[in-house]
Design an enzyme around this catalytic site. Structure first.
Site, PDB file in Angstrom:
ATOM      1  N   GLY A 157       0.853  -1.198   0.000  1.00  0.00           N
ATOM      2  CA  GLY A 157       0.000   0.000   0.000  1.00  0.00           C
ATOM      3  C   GLY A 157       0.883   1.240   0.000  1.00  0.00           C
ATOM      4  N   ARG A 158       0.306   2.332   0.475  1.00  0.00           N
ATOM      5  CA  ARG A 158       1.053   3.606   0.442  1.00  0.00           C
ATOM      6  C   ARG A 158       2.361   3.524   1.220  1.00  0.00           C
ATOM      7  NH1 ARG A 158      -3.943   4.821   2.011  1.00  0.00           N
ATOM      8  NH2 ARG A 158      -5.289   6.010   0.637  1.00  0.00           N
ATOM      9  N   ILE A 159       2.265   3.046   2.481  1.00  0.00           N
ATOM     10  CA  ILE A 159       3.467   3.063   3.333  1.00  0.00           C
ATOM     11  C   ILE A 159       4.493   2.038   2.840  1.00  0.00           C
ATOM     12  CG2 ILE A 159       4.339   2.774   5.686  1.00  0.00           C
ATOM     13  CD1 ILE A 159       1.524   3.737   6.672  1.00  0.00           C
ATOM     14  N   ARG A 241       0.819  -3.105  12.609  1.00  0.00           N
ATOM     15  CA  ARG A 241       0.051  -3.390  13.820  1.00  0.00           C
ATOM     16  C   ARG A 241       0.634  -4.624  14.495  1.00  0.00           C
ATOM     17  NH1 ARG A 241      -1.310   1.063  13.864  1.00  0.00           N
ATOM     18  NH2 ARG A 241      -3.401   1.937  13.784  1.00  0.00           N
ATOM     19  N   GLU A 270      -0.200  -4.173  23.115  1.00  0.00           N
ATOM     20  CA  GLU A 270       0.348  -2.947  23.664  1.00  0.00           C
ATOM     21  C   GLU A 270      -0.646  -2.242  24.578  1.00  0.00           C
ATOM     22  OE1 GLU A 270       1.211  -1.412  19.539  1.00  0.00           O
ATOM     23  OE2 GLU A 270       0.534   0.453  20.436  1.00  0.00           O
ATOM     24  N   HIS A 288       5.324   2.915  19.524  1.00  0.00           N
ATOM     25  CA  HIS A 288       4.254   3.263  18.570  1.00  0.00           C
ATOM     26  C   HIS A 288       4.300   4.758  18.213  1.00  0.00           C
ATOM     27  CE1 HIS A 288       0.047   1.853  17.050  1.00  0.00           C
ATOM     28  NE2 HIS A 288       0.627   2.702  16.208  1.00  0.00           N
ATOM     29  N   ILE A 289       5.452   5.154  17.686  1.00  0.00           N
ATOM     30  CA  ILE A 289       5.643   6.574  17.354  1.00  0.00           C
ATOM     31  C   ILE A 289       5.966   6.780  15.885  1.00  0.00           C
ATOM     32  CG2 ILE A 289       6.337   7.458  19.628  1.00  0.00           C
ATOM     33  CD1 ILE A 289       9.302   7.057  18.672  1.00  0.00           C
ATOM     34  N   ALA A 290       5.695   5.768  15.038  1.00  0.00           N
ATOM     35  CA  ALA A 290       6.117   5.896  13.638  1.00  0.00           C
ATOM     36  C   ALA A 290       5.495   7.113  12.941  1.00  0.00           C
ATOM     37  CB  ALA A 290       5.807   4.615  12.870  1.00  0.00           C
TER      38      ALA A 290
HETATM   39  C1  GLV Z   1      -0.825   4.772  13.662  1.00  0.00           C
HETATM   40  O1  GLV Z   1      -0.472   3.694  14.035  1.00  0.00           O
HETATM   41  C2  GLV Z   1      -1.979   4.993  12.851  1.00  0.00           C
HETATM   42  O2  GLV Z   1      -2.701   4.044  12.509  1.00  0.00           O
HETATM   43  O3  GLV Z   1      -2.252   6.152  12.533  1.00  0.00           O
END
Ligand code: GLV
Length: 324
Positions: A157-159, A241, A270, A288-290
């Site tokens: 996908g995008r990421i 996730r 988490e 969880h700071i991406a």
């Molecule tokens: C971050 O994990 C998001 O889903 O925006």
């Protein structure tokens, strides 16, 4: 004029936009995640016309029933695994997310995690802080080069596509990927190799980066059997996730050198971490700071608000989550 309930403090741009549009905004006063009973009772108390929620809120039928007027729940996240799409349909609720604005940020964090584990950055940092550095050593903390290695992308996908692009163009890696469909961008722009079977990507890649969304079909996708099919020299990166990876199996795999290392930003349960994870040296862990840059979090707040404003104006919100 409508009443919007925001389940947690977020960057103010979205709040200001909602107010500018003439709405009343109530932001949860709690400093942190509302427990389920707290969320139910605060929704009942406020009876909002719309809810701006977060990925830390589990949104399901009980929550929709507690806010019967709210026919839109706009999540401040791209992931929507925390929202029950069937229950939303039953309650006639529209769900929205914030895709696109965080693509580059999450991709950059993913690349940072990959470099951190292969260049042993966090391990080296701990080494220094622990006072272990006694001078340069020819065999000290040897890492792994990435140029010429294969990055296996799970989910184009995008990421996933942006991670692949940076890895290919910036680091000189070859790209292989698994998805339910082929990507023209990956095939033609990045000369990537598509594989129909996830196993092929797992066995052939030097680094695997997970970018599939959390769905029933992706929960536990990376289990012990699949970890065992990876090269012993391979690394696993996850900024998608947590529940996509069986975290206990991953701890075993890292302990027993089934794979060389991992870098995680998300966790199966988490904020809890699988037992033993934190003691391992061959894993980089971030909280969880991406997507957590000032720019991107502001855009996410703005986007969630825009989804609500459009919906309350009787328009289709730009980022309605589709049930596939
Ligand atoms: C971050 O994990 C998001 O889903 O925006």
């Amino acid at each position: 004029m409508a009443k919007i309930f925001v389940t947690r403090k977020i960057p103010e741009v979205g709040i200001l936009n909602l107010e500018k549009a003439g709405h009343t905004v109530v932001v949860s006063e709690k400093d942190g995640v509302l427990e389920r009973e707290e969320l139910v009772s605060v929704l009942k108390e406020n009876n909002p016309d719309a809810v701006l929620c977060l990925l830390t809120d589990k949104i399901d039928g009980e929550i929709f029933a507690a806010a019967p007027q709210a026919k839109i729940f706009a999540s401040y996240s791209v992931g929507f695994g925390h929202m029950d799409l069937d229950a939303a349909e039953e309650h006639g609720v529209t769900l929205t997310n914030t895709p696109g604005v965080l693509t580059d940020t999450v991709a950059e964090h993913t690349i940072a995690m990959m470099l951190s584990i292969t260049s042993r950055i966090t391990e080296g940092d701990r080494f220094m802080r622990d006072g272990k550095y006694e001078g340069w050593g020819p065999m000290m903390l040897l890492g792994t080069d990435l140029k010429g290695k294969t990055l296996g992308i799970l989910g184009a996908g995008r990421i996933g596509s942006r991670v692949a692009e940076i890895a290919k163009k910036g680091l000189g890696m070859s790209i292989m990927y698994y998805d339910i469909k082929e990507s023209d961008f990956l095939n033609s722009e990045l000369d990537a190799e598509f594989r129909k079977e996830i196993e092929d990507v797992l066995t052939e890649s030097d680094v695997i980066s997970v970018h599939v969304p959390l769905l029933d079909s992706t929960r536990g996708l990376i289990n012990m059997e699949r970890l065992s099919s990876m090269k012993n020299s391979a690394y696993l990166i996850n900024s998608s996730r947590g529940p996509i990876i069986d975290e206990n199996a991953l701890v075993m795999a890292l302990k027993n050198k089934v794979i060389k290392g991992a870098a995680l930003d998300v966790y199966e349960k988490e904020p809890a971490l699988a037992s033993g994870l934190i003691e391992l040296e061959n894993v980089v862990i971030t909280p969880h700071i991406a997507s957590a840059t000032e720019e991107t979090r502001g855009k996410m707040s703005d986007m969630a608000a825009k989804n609500i404003i459009a919906f309350l104006n009787g328009e289709t919100p730009p980022n309605a989550v589709e049930k596939k």
